[in-house]
Design a protein around this motif. Structure first.
Motif, short mmCIF file in Angstrom:
data_model
loop_
_atom_site.label_atom_id
_atom_site.label_comp_id
_atom_site.label_asym_id
_atom_site.label_seq_id
_atom_site.Cartn_x
_atom_site.Cartn_y
_atom_site.Cartn_z
N LYS A 130 0.82 -1.21 0.00
CA LYS A 130 0.00 0.00 0.00
C LYS A 130 0.85 1.27 0.00
O LYS A 130 0.57 2.24 -0.70
CB LYS A 130 -0.92 -0.03 1.22
CG LYS A 130 -2.04 0.99 1.18
CD LYS A 130 -3.00 0.75 2.33
CE LYS A 130 -4.17 1.74 2.26
NZ LYS A 130 -5.14 1.50 3.35
N LYS A 131 1.93 1.25 0.77
CA LYS A 131 2.80 2.42 0.84
C LYS A 131 3.46 2.70 -0.50
O LYS A 131 3.54 3.85 -0.95
CB LYS A 131 3.85 2.21 1.93
CG LYS A 131 4.76 3.43 2.14
CD LYS A 131 5.72 3.17 3.29
CE LYS A 131 6.64 4.38 3.52
NZ LYS A 131 7.59 4.13 4.64
N GLN A 132 3.94 1.62 -1.15
CA GLN A 132 4.58 1.75 -2.46
C GLN A 132 3.62 2.33 -3.50
O GLN A 132 3.97 3.22 -4.27
CB GLN A 132 5.06 0.38 -2.94
CG GLN A 132 5.69 0.38 -4.30
CD GLN A 132 7.20 0.54 -4.24
OE1 GLN A 132 7.87 -0.24 -3.59
NE2 GLN A 132 7.71 1.56 -4.90
N VAL A 133 2.38 1.83 -3.49
CA VAL A 133 1.38 2.30 -4.44
C VAL A 133 1.07 3.77 -4.20
O VAL A 133 0.97 4.56 -5.14
CB VAL A 133 0.10 1.45 -4.34
CG1 VAL A 133 -1.02 2.03 -5.20
CG2 VAL A 133 0.39 0.00 -4.75
N ALA A 134 0.96 4.14 -2.93
CA ALA A 134 0.70 5.55 -2.60
C ALA A 134 1.85 6.45 -3.06
O ALA A 134 1.63 7.57 -3.53
CB ALA A 134 0.47 5.70 -1.10
N GLN A 135 3.07 5.96 -2.94
CA GLN A 135 4.23 6.73 -3.39
C GLN A 135 4.22 6.94 -4.90
O GLN A 135 4.56 8.02 -5.39
CB GLN A 135 5.52 6.04 -2.95
CG GLN A 135 5.80 6.12 -1.45
CD GLN A 135 7.00 5.29 -1.03
OE1 GLN A 135 7.46 4.41 -1.77
NE2 GLN A 135 7.53 5.57 0.17
N VAL A 136 3.85 5.89 -5.64
CA VAL A 136 3.78 6.02 -7.10
C VAL A 136 2.71 7.03 -7.49
O VAL A 136 2.92 7.90 -8.35
CB VAL A 136 3.50 4.65 -7.75
CG1 VAL A 136 3.16 4.80 -9.23
CG2 VAL A 136 4.71 3.73 -7.58
N LYS A 137 1.57 6.96 -6.83
CA LYS A 137 0.51 7.91 -7.14
C LYS A 137 0.93 9.34 -6.78
O LYS A 137 0.66 10.30 -7.53
CB LYS A 137 -0.77 7.53 -6.39
CG LYS A 137 -1.98 8.35 -6.83
CD LYS A 137 -3.26 7.84 -6.19
CE LYS A 137 -4.45 8.69 -6.66
NZ LYS A 137 -5.71 8.24 -6.03
N LYS A 138 1.65 9.48 -5.67
CA LYS A 138 2.14 10.81 -5.28
C LYS A 138 3.15 11.33 -6.29
O LYS A 138 3.16 12.52 -6.63
CB LYS A 138 2.77 10.73 -3.89
CG LYS A 138 3.30 12.07 -3.38
CD LYS A 138 3.90 11.92 -1.98
CE LYS A 138 4.45 13.25 -1.48
NZ LYS A 138 5.05 13.11 -0.12
N HIS A 139 4.00 10.44 -6.78
CA HIS A 139 4.98 10.83 -7.80
C HIS A 139 4.27 11.39 -9.02
O HIS A 139 4.69 12.43 -9.58
CB HIS A 139 5.84 9.62 -8.18
CG HIS A 139 6.74 9.88 -9.35
ND1 HIS A 139 8.03 10.35 -9.19
CD2 HIS A 139 6.55 9.75 -10.70
CE1 HIS A 139 8.59 10.50 -10.38
NE2 HIS A 139 7.72 10.13 -11.31
N ILE A 140 3.20 10.73 -9.46
CA ILE A 140 2.46 11.19 -10.64
C ILE A 140 1.80 12.54 -10.34
O ILE A 140 1.83 13.46 -11.17
CB ILE A 140 1.42 10.15 -11.07
CG1 ILE A 140 2.10 8.85 -11.48
CG2 ILE A 140 0.56 10.68 -12.21
CD1 ILE A 140 1.14 7.70 -11.75
N ARG A 141 1.23 12.65 -9.15
CA ARG A 141 0.56 13.92 -8.80
C ARG A 141 1.56 15.08 -8.82
O ARG A 141 1.24 16.18 -9.30
CB ARG A 141 -0.08 13.79 -7.42
CG ARG A 141 -0.80 15.08 -6.99
CD ARG A 141 -1.49 14.93 -5.64
NE ARG A 141 -2.62 14.00 -5.73
CZ ARG A 141 -2.65 12.80 -5.18
NH1 ARG A 141 -1.59 12.36 -4.48
NH2 ARG A 141 -3.69 12.04 -5.30
#
Length: 411
Positions: A130-141
């Motif tokens: 979950k943390k990794q996925v959130a980081q990827v989404k944050k990177h895109i944002r």
């Protein structure tokens, strides 16, 4: 024309008329009448309702090949532009596909509740990462449009299908969940961005449609795209699974949503979309004549359902690129050959782009066909057009020496 549940009162099509109606709906009955336009690319996808994606490129990649079969020469960049302009989007339909943006609502429920998507969505992996996925989404944002290649691989593994790096898996999970969309493609690689930036006009609270209504619309879309359909063919078009009673085609006939007919020799009725009522009448009157000779992608809607291809064309087709070479019957990436309404054979080919050579590695005809110079001329003309589209104008027939068509082919 009156619809009825009594099979004896239904209009009756011959098998040839049924084929021609199907090919007319798929824009494969006659060769292109004029040079293609970008709008025609979009319209062709709308007519099919789906354009399946595959990355194999021994010849043109499948989505471009499917469009070429219908439109002739066109600019491949038009498909990329339509995606980048937001007139198309990507999601799981039959498989990974380009879809008209106006059909986005048909798939949104799957994104919100993706648990039935099989390997395309791994909930346990999502929870564990979950943390990794959130980081990827944050990177895109924070950074905008993003490719998988923007993340450096750190585990030393190769990049095969089942050993994706964590960021790639995160992107795929976010894509299946509808949190990110494919904003565009760069060298055919997906470039992702947040859904709200790619499709800013969508609002779940305003635009969600009842799931059963979405499935009803998909049934109608599938029948329209196919031109003519047995009930058993319909669910596969969008991989819908078993249809609820309320949206089964016989019920939709009773509601005036579909037309019904018979095909000589078939025990069950076939269904036609009302939009194709004029085509149905033309077919019944013998006015639909198949004149096109085209190569088809293995992922063309005409042949992707093996049972349907047998029923309609008596053509048993299976893609063998995933079969060990020693066990292949026809070749790695065989292309069905459609000639004047009949699937006459299959061609294994390779475009050698740097050499300007189009290699015919094998050419197999169906049994029982009468081979003629006219057949060879049609196939050769089609191959020349196909090869020129690849910028590989030199046709190399050396691999086709065992074909019964070979003596009729040019030197």
């Amino acid at each position: 024309m009156t619809e009825t549940n009594d099979m004896n009162d239904l209009p009756v099509l011959s098998l040839t008329q049924a084929r021609n109606l199907h090919l007319a709906a798929q824009n494969l009955l006659n060769p292109p009448a004029a040079p293609a336009t970008k709008q025609q690319v979009l319209q062709a996808i709308r007519n099919m309702a789906i354009l399946q994606i595959d990355t194999i490129n021994v010849v043109a990649r499948s989505p471009y090949l499917v469009l070429w079969s219908r439109l002739g020469n066109f600019r491949n960049s038009w498909l990329d532009e339509l995606l980048a302009e937001g007139r198309l989007f990507e999601y799981w339909a039959h498989e990974a596909s380009f879809l008209p943006i106006e059909d986005y609502h048909l798939y949104r429920h799957k994104m919100i509740a993706p648990h039935g998507m099989g390997w395309k969505y791994n909930h346990s992996w999502l929870v564990e990462n979950k943390k990794q996925v959130a980081q990827v989404k944050k990177h895109i944002r924070n950074n905008g449009q993003t490719r998988s290649a923007d993340f450096e691989r750190k585990d030393g593994k190769a990049g095969g299908w089942w050993s994706w790096k964590p960021e790639k898996r995160a992107l795929e999970v976010l894509f299946t969940m509808g949190e990110v969309m494919v904003a565009r493609r760069h060298n055919f690689q997906r470039v992702y961005d947040l859904r709200e930036r790619v499709h800013p006009h969508w609002d779940d609270s305003r635009d969600l449609v009842d799931p059963l209504e979405c499935r009803r619309q998909q049934v109608l879309l599938a029948v329209r795209a196919l031109g003519i359909a047995k009930a058993s063919w319909i669910p596969d078009y969008f991989r819908m699974g078993k249809l609820e009673k309320a949206i089964q085609p016989a019920v939709l006939v009773e509601q005036g949503e579909l037309l019904c007919a018979r095909v000589t020799g078939w025990d069950e009725p076939v269904y036609i979309h009302p939009d194709h009522a004029p085509l149905l009448q033309q077919a019944l009157d013998g006015e639909l004549k198949a004149t096109a000779t085209r190569l088809l992608s293995p992922f063309d809607p005409v042949v992707w359902d093996r049972k349907r291809a047998v029923d309609l064309f008596d053509f048993d087709y299976r893609l063998e690129c995933y079969t060990p070479e020693a066990k292949r019957s026809y070749g790695y990436f065989t292309l069905p050959i459609l000639r004047r309404g009949i699937l006459i054979g299959r061609l294994d080919a390779k475009a050698h782009r740097q050499e300007g050579r189009f290699e015919i590695k094998s050419l197999h005809l169906e049994s029982g066909l009468k081979v003629s110079q006219a057949m060879a001329d049609d196939v050769t003309k089609c191959l020349r057009q196909f090869a020129e589209w690849h910028n590989t104008a030199h046709l190399d027939f050396s691999g086709a020496k065992s074909s019964p068509l070979y003596p009729y082919l040019p030197d």
